[in-house]
Structure formats: C-alpha cells, structure tokens
Motif scaffolding. Structure first.
Motif, PDB file in Angstrom:
ATOM      1  N   PHE A  65       0.916  -1.054   0.016  1.00  0.00           N
ATOM      2  CA  PHE A  65      -0.046   0.001  -0.121  1.00  0.00           C
ATOM      3  C   PHE A  65       0.816   1.359   0.136  1.00  0.00           C
ATOM      4  O   PHE A  65       0.453   2.229  -0.845  1.00  0.00           O
ATOM      5  N   LEU A  66       1.946   1.204   0.737  1.00  0.00           N
ATOM      6  CA  LEU A  66       2.972   2.294   0.823  1.00  0.00           C
ATOM      7  C   LEU A  66       3.301   2.746  -0.359  1.00  0.00           C
ATOM      8  O   LEU A  66       3.553   3.671  -0.916  1.00  0.00           O
ATOM      9  N   LYS A  67       3.987   1.569  -1.181  1.00  0.00           N
ATOM     10  CA  LYS A  67       4.442   1.716  -2.513  1.00  0.00           C
ATOM     11  C   LYS A  67       3.706   2.401  -3.361  1.00  0.00           C
ATOM     12  O   LYS A  67       4.070   3.262  -4.288  1.00  0.00           O
ATOM     13  N   LEU A  68       2.405   1.884  -3.185  1.00  0.00           N
ATOM     14  CA  LEU A  68       1.281   2.484  -4.246  1.00  0.00           C
ATOM     15  C   LEU A  68       1.181   3.776  -4.107  1.00  0.00           C
ATOM     16  O   LEU A  68       0.960   4.714  -4.901  1.00  0.00           O
ATOM     17  N   GLN A  69       1.262   4.202  -2.789  1.00  0.00           N
ATOM     18  CA  GLN A  69       0.878   5.768  -2.326  1.00  0.00           C
ATOM     19  C   GLN A  69       2.024   6.453  -2.890  1.00  0.00           C
ATOM     20  O   GLN A  69       1.938   7.439  -3.588  1.00  0.00           O
ATOM     21  N   ALA A  70       3.368   6.137  -2.853  1.00  0.00           N
ATOM     22  CA  ALA A  70       4.646   6.854  -3.309  1.00  0.00           C
ATOM     23  C   ALA A  70       4.519   6.752  -4.738  1.00  0.00           C
ATOM     24  O   ALA A  70       4.843   7.773  -5.443  1.00  0.00           O
ATOM     25  N   ASP A  71       4.093   5.718  -5.356  1.00  0.00           N
ATOM     26  CA  ASP A  71       3.843   5.573  -6.994  1.00  0.00           C
ATOM     27  C   ASP A  71       2.833   6.908  -7.546  1.00  0.00           C
ATOM     28  O   ASP A  71       3.127   7.542  -8.578  1.00  0.00           O
ATOM     29  N   ILE A  72       1.881   7.074  -6.668  1.00  0.00           N
ATOM     30  CA  ILE A  72       0.701   7.983  -6.891  1.00  0.00           C
ATOM     31  C   ILE A  72       1.429   9.423  -6.864  1.00  0.00           C
ATOM     32  O   ILE A  72       1.465  10.401  -7.705  1.00  0.00           O
ATOM     33  N   GLU A  73       2.185   9.677  -5.664  1.00  0.00           N
ATOM     34  CA  GLU A  73       2.953  10.829  -5.338  1.00  0.00           C
ATOM     35  C   GLU A  73       3.898  11.138  -6.510  1.00  0.00           C
ATOM     36  O   GLU A  73       4.248  12.475  -6.813  1.00  0.00           O
ATOM     37  N   ILE A  74       4.579  10.301  -6.920  1.00  0.00           N
ATOM     38  CA  ILE A  74       5.511  10.294  -8.052  1.00  0.00           C
ATOM     39  C   ILE A  74       4.899  10.623  -9.213  1.00  0.00           C
ATOM     40  O   ILE A  74       5.278  11.705 -10.114  1.00  0.00           O
ATOM     41  N   ALA A  75       3.858  10.056  -9.602  1.00  0.00           N
ATOM     42  CA  ALA A  75       3.084  10.470 -10.723  1.00  0.00           C
ATOM     43  C   ALA A  75       2.597  11.814 -10.901  1.00  0.00           C
ATOM     44  O   ALA A  75       2.445  12.404 -11.957  1.00  0.00           O
ATOM     45  N   THR A  76       2.169  12.323  -9.694  1.00  0.00           N
ATOM     46  CA  THR A  76       1.645  13.650  -9.485  1.00  0.00           C
ATOM     47  C   THR A  76       2.687  14.724  -9.270  1.00  0.00           C
ATOM     48  O   THR A  76       2.466  15.992  -8.941  1.00  0.00           O
ATOM     49  N   SER A  77       4.082  14.313  -9.206  1.00  0.00           N
ATOM     50  CA  SER A  77       4.988  15.360  -8.556  1.00  0.00           C
ATOM     51  C   SER A  77       4.728  15.895  -7.508  1.00  0.00           C
ATOM     52  O   SER A  77       5.156  17.341  -7.157  1.00  0.00           O
ATOM     53  N   ASN A  78       4.082  15.284  -6.696  1.00  0.00           N
ATOM     54  CA  ASN A  78       4.066  15.750  -5.091  1.00  0.00           C
ATOM     55  C   ASN A  78       5.214  15.409  -4.259  1.00  0.00           C
ATOM     56  O   ASN A  78       5.037  14.402  -3.325  1.00  0.00           O
ATOM     57  N   HIS A  79       6.214  16.137  -4.381  1.00  0.00           N
ATOM     58  CA  HIS A  79       7.473  15.635  -3.827  1.00  0.00           C
ATOM     59  C   HIS A  79       7.403  15.755  -2.027  1.00  0.00           C
ATOM     60  O   HIS A  79       7.907  14.872  -1.591  1.00  0.00           O
ATOM     61  N   ASN A  80       6.784  16.509  -1.604  1.00  0.00           N
ATOM     62  CA  ASN A  80       6.807  16.819  -0.092  1.00  0.00           C
ATOM     63  C   ASN A  80       6.002  15.607   0.630  1.00  0.00           C
ATOM     64  O   ASN A  80       6.466  15.069   1.365  1.00  0.00           O
TER      65      ASN A  80
END
Length: 323
Positions: A155-170
């Motif tokens: 689940f955490l990896k998928l959350q990171a993938d979402i943030e990477i895809a949206t360039s949500n670095h923070n």
C-alpha cells in the motif's frame, strides 16, 4: 472412503467434501459443504466449497445464486457475502466485489476476512485508477486500504507511485520516511526516490539511490534500472563491473548475460555473444528470449543446433509470431 467418521463432525464433512471434489462428484461435495453450513453458518471454507462444486458442473452462476440464497437464510451472517466478494475480486470484477465486502463489514465489523478483502479491493481499485491517471480517485481508494493497514509495504509503495506520478514531492518524502522506518532493509524507499529523480531527469542522483537500494536488497528490476543508467553514461568499465555484481548477487538471472550478448553482437563479436547466450540458457533453459536469440546466432554461424533451439522455442509458444 474407508474413513469411519462421526457424521456430525464438521471436520469429517470437510474431508469428504474435498475427496468428492477430487473425484469430481459435485453432488456429494455439495451435500457435505451444505451440511457444514447448516451446522455452522460462519464456515467460509464451506461456502467456497459450494462454489467449487458448482464450478465442476461449469455452472458457476447457479453457485453464486445458491450462495445468495444462503445469505437470505442467514441474514445476519457476513461470511457468505465476503466469499462472494472474494470470488468476484479473483475475477477482477471490482465493481461487483466492492459492495459485497462493504455489506459484509456492516453486518460484522469484526470479521477480519471481510476487512482484509475490503483493503485488497480498494488497493486494486487504486491501481486501476492510477493506470487511468485518475489520481484523486486513486489516492482516495488507497486511503481506505491504508486506514486499516497503514504499514503495508504494497500500500505504501502504491501511495509513493501516486505521489511520483503527480510530482507531489513533499508528500512523497513523508511516505518514504514511513517506508524506511518500518521496512528499512527492503531498499524500497531508495528505489522509489530514484524513480522520482528519474522523472526530474536527475540521473546521477537517481543512480546513487538505486545503488543504495541494490546494496540493501538486490533484484532484477533494480538491476535493469542501474544497468540502463550506466549504459546512458557510456561507462563500459562500470557496466561490466555491475554485470559481474548482478551475476554474483542473482546467479539465476539471465538479463546480464543477454545484455552483454547484445552488446557483443553489436560489436561484431558473435562467438562471445554465443557463449553468453549459452551461459544464460544453462540458467533458464526455457527462456524464449534466449532460445530465440541463440538460435539466430547459431544460424548466422551455420550451426545445425539453430533449428533445434528454434523448434523448442516455437513449441513453447506457437502463437508467438516473432518466433
């Protein structure tokens, strides 16, 4: 069949139900599983047995209707709803699985089977939404899964993938801190940081993160990323050193041999390419990639073994037009 049993014992009905399924006797299997449910309506394995019995007759829709009728007979029981939800999920029918899991949880919030199913359904829904670039929906669906399993690595990896895809670095950095805290030896936080840096075209920094992740937990996926970045730099010595590390860390990997063989071919060194493909084939004798490429290399060298390998590749995948 020679077992002497107490007909009232659920374990005996389970054993006989399994035997009936193995013998493809759907009527007997159905009798035993329905007997179990009649005595204890919480037995999830018995509901699954009912579905399996109907599947023997290739009439799964009748099996689904039977489970639905059992939910009417046991209106306060969440288990049959959860079993139907799992059945639909296994067939990638998330739209049908989700309301069934939700209803099961409403009936019995303490039923861990239903709770886990609900997590998995929302996780898979989030994966699909991310693939469709529906980022807000993906984040919302995943939030449901994370609420009950906040430390799940998947689940955490998928959350990171979402943030990477949206360039949500923070937000990504916050997720990576959690991953590194609870799963420090996986190297996943470093690998995901590398993915984020690749998107930002910070290739040297990405390589450093991938190499750190590799030291923690080497795997082929990381190796491919490191190899590609080293190739991009044009550093042949570094590439060769890493191929050696790759082979030492993952002895059954064929990709390092295949990549070196492709480079040897490009440089006109076909004997070296052949030896590398042969080394790969020893590790994975049924690799279509290696069989096909080695057969072609043999063919160019007029070696009769070419036909044998080509035929083996074709037999393994006759529908593959490339072979």
């Amino acid at each position: 069949k020679s077992l002497t049993i107490d007909a009232e014992a659920l374990i005996a009905h389970y054993a006989l139900g399994e035997i009936a399924l193995i013998e493809k006797n759907s009527d007997q299997a159905l009798f035993h599983y329905l007997t179990i449910i009649d005595k204890d309506s919480t037995q999830g394995t018995a509901y699954k047995g009912v579905l399996a019995a109907y599947e023997l007759n290739t009439d799964i829709q009748a099996g689904i209707k039977k489970i639905q009728s059992l939910t009417s007979e046991h209106p306060a029981e969440a288990t049959p709803l959860a079993v139907l939800a799992e059945y639909q999920l296994r067939r990638d029918n998330i739209e049908a699985a989700l309301p069934l899991a939700k209803k099961a949880i409403v009936l019995d919030p303490s039923l861990s089977y239903a709770v886990k199913l609900n997590e998995l359904i929302h996780y898979q829904l989030s994966v699909k939404q991310l693939a469709a670039k529906n980022f807000n929906a993906a984040r919302q669906s995943l939030g449901v899964a994370l609420k009950s399993a906040p430390r799940s690595l998947d689940f955490l990896k998928l959350q990171a993938d979402i943030e990477i895809a949206t360039s949500n670095h923070n937000q990504l950095e916050q997720v990576l801190v959690i991953i590194d805290e609870h799963h420090p030896n996986t190297g996943l936080a470093n690998a995901l940081k590398g993915d984020s840096l690749i998107k930002q075209q910070a290739y040297d920094a990405a390589l450093s993160q991938y190499q750190t992740a590799w030291k923690k937990q080497p795997n082929d996926r990381l190796a491919l990323k490191i190899s590609s970045l080293l190739k991009r730099d044009g550093n042949k010595v570094a590439q060769d050193e890493f191929y050696g590390d790759w082979i030492q860390a993952l002895p059954n990997a064929i990709e390092p041999y295949a990549r070196q063989a492709q480079r040897a071919n490009a440089q006109g060194d076909r004997p070296l390419a052949i030896s590398l493909y042969e080394a790969a084939l020893l590790r994975q004798p049924e690799s279509l990639l290696i069989l096909n490429n080695l057969a072609w290399a043999y063919h160019l060298e007029n070696q009769p073994r070419a036909r044998l390998l080509a035929e083996k590749a074709y037999k393994l995948a006759p529908e593959n037009v490339a072979l």
